[in-house]
Scaffold this active site. Structure first.
Site, PDB file in Angstrom:
ATOM      1  N   THR B 190      18.337  35.091  49.793  1.00 43.71           N
ATOM      2  CA  THR B 190      16.714  35.708  49.108  1.00 43.71           C
ATOM      3  C   THR B 190      16.232  37.121  48.917  1.00 43.71           C
ATOM      4  OG1 THR B 190      14.219  34.842  50.036  1.00 43.71           O
ATOM      5  CG2 THR B 190      15.147  36.383  51.651  1.00 43.71           C
ATOM      6  N   THR B 403       2.932  44.015  27.226  1.00 45.43           N
ATOM      7  CA  THR B 403       3.996  44.773  26.038  1.00 45.43           C
ATOM      8  C   THR B 403       3.891  46.229  26.430  1.00 45.43           C
ATOM      9  OG1 THR B 403       2.160  44.962  24.876  1.00 45.43           O
ATOM     10  CG2 THR B 403       4.099  43.245  23.988  1.00 45.43           C
TER      11      THR B 403
END
Lengths: 403, 403
Positions: B190, B403
């Protein structure tokens, strides 16, 4: 050939087909909800159905009709799926066939039945009976538009198309209506799609063509990875065009199948594009694999990734999520050989991110239609999968609790 | 035994382990982002890793450490996954080992490294070097809390636990920190999970126990069906408790494995419950199948259905979507024999919806923790899968373009 006018003509574009769509009160909205499509001339019939182990009652009823090879009519409703309805559901699907046959003067086993809508609720058969009665009385050569509207659920518009080709020196017409939207990852057939043609074709060849076409069209489509209990794609071919009956493979069969392919591909694209809450239409073109099955696995893995779908909703050129979904698709891969492009712009190559013109990439991500190319560099096979993004609206549509 | 106080002690609860978490400036938020866990006494090490074909650089580096059977340290960072970073990424992962070894005075191959965060971005190695230096200087017997915070990303809290058991007449301690949240459907291991123990145990038995435990804990967990490139679960066992070294199966091994199981199950549940945007924690208990694999397939099919997840977000007792997802799981089923319960209340039986007390059902759906029971009535096997719902917040977290 796929003109706007023809598209509206839909299933009634081919000769000898009539259709109608009426308000029977099954949809809570009060919109059109019962459709009947009819050909007086007996039609060869082919069909593909959901592979969900919990198939709805009308799926079982319609499978039996397809086995007989011929049909005269389709009766479909939206607003109630008649799924998980046990013996009552089976009886209700049979009643839809009986009522339609009675009204049309054909046999119950000549009637394809289909339902879409809420699972686990019984059909209101009093409304259904009145609806079928009214629809049959309104059957018309321009009835496809209403029939198309009567089969949609959360679709924002009814999908229809029509086209004409020459087969054996005769003009042969095809038409179709379809609905999609949610619970869409067909596996063998799709949601509801009814295709009519006035071609004369043997029913086993019709079934062959349909199976092959569905495999590369509707089965390559995913809105949310959920395979419905009610998926069904039916073709009726009544031979009214007068072409020499297609009874073997050859040029005529090829033209027929090619046309069926174009119709199904066009509808599959539109169903993806109109997925629940969709703001983007994504075409995922996977190339360079050892088999079609591998390419499909990769395409579906990307198409069903919630992280990819939410990234495109956010217009984020997040190729990392795409390559991650490629990586867990269960197909052996060489990351160094893999190339990923968004709208023709390379974003991943040689195992790392590619230097992309940010301005150009931003323009690609702002578009409604975006092509994702994934070249695995390991073979000659390919596949195309269509999907849409995952938006707030999808959660809203499916998370609202209507008691 | 899983006391709140012990939980905070986390990986530093067992004797001989120190830890630290510092701000290295890798996370844009400025939060803690570099963790070091250290045992001066050499530890047996075991690990399971992502099966994603696009595994991250630290996964490859840490696999090699596990192969040696021993380790002294773990260095992990959040904010950058060092995945899809090619040769530079491999060099950077190696540098993490080298820097840590230099600071601690151990061998580079004694250092497990792990990264989590954005894919496709190179690690800022100047920040990393300063971060490791600082973390090593801050190593402390109470440092687990900061280490736990340094490995989380969109998790809303750091998962930690600790416990003590008697093995071979000695008190043996276990501790762990873990992170989950998004891109979570482990398959073999995991996200990031680091477990420490002062038990003395042979490294191959440690690996055996870990593999068996992970199979029924972390591998039964899904937040969004996306298997990460960076999943990793590591156990360090330094033997400081002084128990007779566990070198064969038997009572001591059983106690050890049982404790490991409780730790991993507890963390798996908390990772599901803290899935990105989660408002519900769903435990899906599938019984009556022919095999564990069948039960797992069914549980995962339900856990990964966006329609099921959005229904629970909307507190809609929509069993139709659950039975639909059971139906397409790819396991043969008899709908008549299948029974579905929400919070103990039957909602589907005998192929149709069950008459449920609406008031009671509404109360179940309003809870944060909901158990979905699915009895297939076809065998003696069972499996439990953990997941969460799908909310607006999930779309927001993953659809926002940074961004």
């Amino acid at each position: 050939m796929f003109s706007e006018q023809n598209a509206k003509a839909g299933v009634t574009f081919p000769q000898g087909f009539k259709a109608a769509g009426v308000r029977a009160g099954i949809k809570k909205s009060g919109n059109l909800d019962v459709a009947v499509i009819y050909t007086e001339k007996e039609a060869a019939v082919a069909g593909t159905f959901t592979q969900n182990a919990v198939a709805a009652a009308p799926v079982f009823a319609s499978k039996k009709v397809v086995q007989t090879g011929t049909a005269h009519a389709v009766t479909a409703n939206a607003g109630c799926a008649n799924a998980c309805t046990g013996e009552q559901g089976a009886a209700d699907a049979r009643s839809m066939q009986l009522i339609t046959a009675q009204e049309l003067g054909c046999q119950p086993d000549d009637v394809i039945v289909a339902s879409t809508g809420v699972i686990g609720v019984n059909l209101p058969m009093d409304k259904m009976e009145k609806g079928i009665h009214q629809a049959v009385s309104e059957l018309d050569e321009h009835g496809s538009e209403n029939a198309g509207k009567a089969i949609i659920t959360t679709d924002t518009y009814s999908k229809a198309c029509a086209t004409e080709v020459e087969i054996g020196g005769k003009n042969v017409r095809f038409g179709a209506i379809a609905k999609g939207s949610g619970m869409i990852q067909p596996n063998m057939a799709t949601m509801l799609c009814f295709i009519t043609t006035d071609a004369a074709i043997d029913s086993s060849l019709l079934q062959k063509a349909l199976l092959e076409v569905v495999e590369v069209t509707f089965n390559m489509l995913s809105v949310d990875g959920d395979m419905s209990t009610n998926d069904m794609c039916i073709v009726l071919a009544n031979g009214a065009a007068g072409n020499a009956k297609i009874e073997s493979e050859g040029a005529d069969y090829d033209t027929f199948k090619e046309t069926l392919l174009k119709i199904c591909r066009g509808l599959a694209e539109r169903i993806a594009s109109d997925g629940e809450g969709a703001t983007k239409f994504l075409t995922i073109h996977v190339t360079g694999t050892k088999s079609f099955a591998d390419a499909k696995k990769i395409g579906m893995s990307v198409a069903n990734s919630p992280l990819v779908k939410t990234a495109f909703f956010g217009q984020d050129p997040n190729w990392g999520r795409v390559i991650c979904a490629v990586g867990y698709a269960g197909v052996p891969m060489d990351p160094e050989k893999t190339v990923v492009k968004f709208g023709g712009i390379p974003v991943y190559a040689g195992g790392v991110g590619a230097e992309a013109d940010e301005e150009a990439l931003r323009a690609v991500m702002a578009k409604h239609d975006i092509v994702i190319e994934i070249d695995m560099g390991s073979g000659e096979s390919e596949a195309t999968v269509w999907t849409c993004d995952f938006s707030y609206e999808y959660v809203k549509i499916n998370g609202e609790y209507h008691t």
